[in-house]
Design an enzyme around this catalytic site. Structure first.
Site, mmCIF file in Angstrom:
data_model
loop_
_atom_site.group_PDB
_atom_site.id
_atom_site.type_symbol
_atom_site.label_atom_id
_atom_site.label_comp_id
_atom_site.label_asym_id
_atom_site.label_seq_id
_atom_site.Cartn_x
_atom_site.Cartn_y
_atom_site.Cartn_z
ATOM 1 C CG HIS A 60 -1.811 -1.239 1.356
ATOM 2 N ND1 HIS A 60 -2.364 -1.730 0.629
ATOM 3 C CD2 HIS A 60 -1.889 -2.142 2.582
ATOM 4 C CE1 HIS A 60 -3.436 -3.412 0.810
ATOM 5 N NE2 HIS A 60 -2.583 -3.203 2.022
ATOM 6 C CB CYS A 61 2.337 3.711 -1.948
ATOM 7 S SG CYS A 61 1.206 2.890 -3.492
ATOM 8 C CB CYS A 62 3.527 2.483 3.295
ATOM 9 S SG CYS A 62 2.112 1.031 4.147
#
Length: 103
Positions: A60-62
């Site tokens: 999730h882009c983290c």
């Protein structure tokens, strides 16, 4: 927030489920990230998909945060004003079925 509270309550009853984010509804939004012990998030997502339930799975882009906490990835369920209590119940029962399939 009643839907998120219902979802969190359902997830907390599933053995091996870990919720991420605030434990209370304060500062929590209609997104709930979770994992199941010993099961890859993509396997959870694919199994839920076979039951007609869609979640997002992965980093999730983290990625740096996931690395920091040694988390392989999570599944993320998102809800909006148009969702119903019944849909939350279908989600939780589908996840319970997924646990049985993936165990």
């Amino acid at each position: 927030m009643a839907l998120v509270e219902r979802l969190m309550g359902g997830l907390q009853k599933i053995d091996g489920a870990t919720l991420f984010g605030p434990a209370s509804l304060q500062n929590r939004h209609s997104v709930v990230s979770f994992t199941l012990d010993g099961v890859h998030p993509h396997d959870i997502a694919q199994t839920l998909d076979s039951f007609g339930v869609a979640v997002r799975a992965g980093h999730h882009c983290c990625q740096p945060l996931m690395d920091r906490f040694n988390i392989e990835g999570t599944c993320r369920a998102s809800f909006a004003f148009y969702n119903t209590k019944e849909e939350i119940d279908v989600f939780v029962s589908s996840l319970q079925r997924a646990v049985k399939v993936l165990s």
